[in-house]
Design an enzyme around this catalytic site. Structure first.
Site, PDB file in Angstrom:
ATOM      1  N   ASP A  33      -4.175   3.430  14.242  1.00  0.00           N
ATOM      2  CA  ASP A  33      -3.250   3.951  13.239  1.00  0.00           C
ATOM      3  C   ASP A  33      -3.677   5.373  12.907  1.00  0.00           C
ATOM      4  O   ASP A  33      -4.488   5.972  13.623  1.00  0.00           O
ATOM      5  CB  ASP A  33      -3.161   3.045  12.009  1.00  0.00           C
ATOM      6  CG  ASP A  33      -4.451   2.997  11.188  1.00  0.00           C
ATOM      7  OD1 ASP A  33      -5.398   3.766  11.484  1.00  0.00           O
ATOM      8  OD2 ASP A  33      -4.505   2.198  10.243  1.00  0.00           O
ATOM      9  N   ARG A  75       0.845  -1.206   0.000  1.00  0.00           N
ATOM     10  CA  ARG A  75       0.000   0.000   0.000  1.00  0.00           C
ATOM     11  C   ARG A  75       0.876   1.250   0.000  1.00  0.00           C
ATOM     12  O   ARG A  75       1.476   1.603   1.010  1.00  0.00           O
ATOM     13  CB  ARG A  75      -0.928   0.018   1.216  1.00  0.00           C
ATOM     14  CG  ARG A  75      -1.762   1.299   1.286  1.00  0.00           C
ATOM     15  CD  ARG A  75      -2.981   1.179   2.175  1.00  0.00           C
ATOM     16  NE  ARG A  75      -2.686   1.090   3.594  1.00  0.00           N
ATOM     17  CZ  ARG A  75      -3.601   1.216   4.563  1.00  0.00           C
ATOM     18  NH1 ARG A  75      -4.872   1.444   4.233  1.00  0.00           N
ATOM     19  NH2 ARG A  75      -3.261   1.097   5.819  1.00  0.00           N
TER      20      ARG A  75
END
Length: 540
Positions: A451, A166
């Protein structure tokens, strides 16, 4: 050499792996990509700003009239997934840190989402080191020896999770790589380096260069990715369509353009993912000034079971399966604690319920954040699949009909805004940012995996609550004084818990940043933008 043919320049300091990653070929490719696509990237970022201006002025999001023909055309589909991406019933996410990468690859998951984005931090050593880890992982040579002398190696049977990397989103620059004096898009840096250096090694072992694309807000941004990936394929000397991508639908504008995003990337796309936490952040951000009907209660009250999240998830499954693409579920934040059996039991129960709901909706697989959750997720989806299938593509969910009202039905969410909700947002935001400034992008806080997305929810909710003069469940108001008082208390607590002055210093710096992104009159689009200015600089 002319300016238009000069290679990219590495402006960051020399760190381990710099020469291995930034080869002459890589620098030439980055220069070409920047000159070809940077003007369009800037136009698309400006289009985001203009759309937000219209929404702030009262416009409403809806499906695009100009792309109706694409949505209503049943004749087109994506290409079938490559063999090693056909089974995606469990995917494990994590940063490209050596130990965590080995554990993820060995976990038994079908896919490892190698995260250069929200679970990572863009410290220069992480940017370069992550690419080194990916090179070693692609070649099956990755190993790590920890400070205590323990060695982590890939399992000998070669049954490793498939790597899907990613890159960072279109909104981010990589200031340590420049072309013609301009920083290069972090998206292009991350993706191009991975594709260029690892494609042949991956193909040699029956895999390929696969990407997860984050933070898209429109089909035009998907078109830019498609053109940039095609350019990368040409540079690597591989056929168009070798690179395969999965797109995270994690912004509210993208939810209105899922068909169009798939269409633009149809030669490369294998699936969409329901990126639930960034989706919530996007919703708060986009409608931050839209009035009481668009204000959410405490984060803990907003689950995937609330109506607008159900609409989003089921629309994603229907759209994907209609187009022959995989629908991948999101990540439950609950994680086990090997030192606390009670916490682990609670986490397993909550994750099981989450995955059973996704499997019941027709998803083809889902994410987990910890190796101890891989078996559970695989079991749930295997049980849901019929007759030995490895997906649920046959479940086209024709029963699902979702309109704009369904996707924007915030007012129906039950729940209160509480003092504890304010405190939790402050505590999570500051603790996460302190870890981020120290180089950690994924952090366990109170037995939840946090996160950048969950930190964004924390500060965005506070900004919205303060600016809307929201009333708490006890009748008091959320104002700047309340938030600053709670912030002071939480900083004191976190400083007292800090093991050393360096950690305490990061807590104080994180608090100063959090106060800005949560309370300033202007809303910062992404907290990682000002945070990036606080970490290592070129030449230092």
């Amino acid at each position: 050499m002319s300016a238009t043919s000069s290679p990219a320049i590495v402006a960051g300091p020399q760190v381990d792996g710099t020469d291995r990653v930034f080869t002459p070929e890589a620098l030439a490719l980055l220069a070409d990509l920047h000159r070809r696509f940077e003007p369009r990237r800037r136009e698309l970022l400006a289009a985001r700003t203009e759309r937000q201006r219209r929404i702030d002025a009262g416009d409403r999001l809806d499906f695009l009239e100009e792309t109706r023909a694409i949505r209503e055309d049943d004749s087109w589909q994506v290409r079938p997934a490559p063999a090693d991406l056909a089974d995606r019933r469990v995917e494990i996410t994590g940063p490209t840190e050596p130990k965590m990468a080995v554990n993820a690859l060995n976990s038994g998951a079908k896919v490892w989402l190698a995260d250069l984005e929200d679970a990572n931090t863009p410290h220069w050593s992480n940017v370069v080191g992550g690419q080194v880890v990916l090179q070693d992982a692609a070649r099956g040579t990755l190993e790590h020896t920890s400070a205590d002398g323990r060695t982590y190696r890939l399992r000998e049977d070669g049954d490793w999770a498939v790597i899907v990397t990613r890159p960072r989103g279109w909104h981010l620059d990589e200031r340590n790589v420049t072309v013609d004096g301009e920083p290069v898009s972090a998206s292009l840096v991350d993706a191009a380096l991975y594709v260029l250096h690892n494609t042949q090694a991956l193909l040699d072992r029956g895999s390929g260069p696969y990407l997860y694309l984050a933070k898209l807000e429109s089909h035009l941004e998907a078109r830019l990715w498609d053109e940039a990936i095609t350019a990368m394929e040409e540079a690597a000397g591989i056929p168009v369509g070798t690179v395969r991508v999965t797109v995270l639908i994690e912004t509210i504008p993208a939810a209105f353009e899922m068909d169009e995003i798939i269409y633009e990337l149809r030669e490369h796309l294998t699936g969409l993912n329901a990126g639930r936490w960034d989706y919530l952040f996007s919703l708060i951000k986009v409608f931050r000034s839209a009035g009481p009907s668009m204000i959410l209660p405490d984060r803990a009250e907003v689950t995937m079971a609330v109506p607008f999240m159900r609409a989003y998830a089921q629309a994603l499954v229907r759209t994907c399966h209609r187009r022959g693409a995989h629908a991948i579920g999101g990540m439950s934040a609950f994680i086990p604690n090997r030192r606390n059996p009670e916490v682990t039991a609670t986490a397993l129960d909550k994750v099981r319920a989450d995955k059973e709901r996704e499997a019941g909706d027709g998803f083809d697989g889902s994410w987990v954040a910890h190796p101890d959750l891989v078996e559970l997720c695989a079991e749930v989806f295997s049980h849901a699949f019929e007759g030995g299938r490895i997906d649920q593509l046959h479940r086209t969910r024709d029963d699902v009909e979702v309109d704009a009202d369904d996707l924007l039905d915030i007012a129906s969410v039950d729940g209160a805004i509480t003092h504890q909700g304010v405190r939790t947002n402050v505590a999570v935001g500051v603790e996460y940012l302190a870890a981020w400034l120290g180089g950690l992008g994924a952090v366990a806080i109170n037995d939840l995996m946090e996160d950048a997305a969950t930190a964004e929810i924390s500060r965005a909710q506070l900004w919205q609550w303060v600016h809307a003069d929201v009333e708490l469940d006890d009748g008091s108001r959320v104002d700047q004084t309340l938030v600053r008082n709670v912030l002071e208390e939480e900083v004191t607590r976190l400083v007292d818990l800090s093991p050393d002055e360096a950690t305490a210093g990061r807590v104080r710096e994180a608090a100063r940043l959090f106060e800005v992104v949560a309370l300033d009159d202007s809303f910062v689009d992404f907290l990682t933008l000002p945070a990036y200015e606080l970490i290592d600089r070129p030449g230092g």
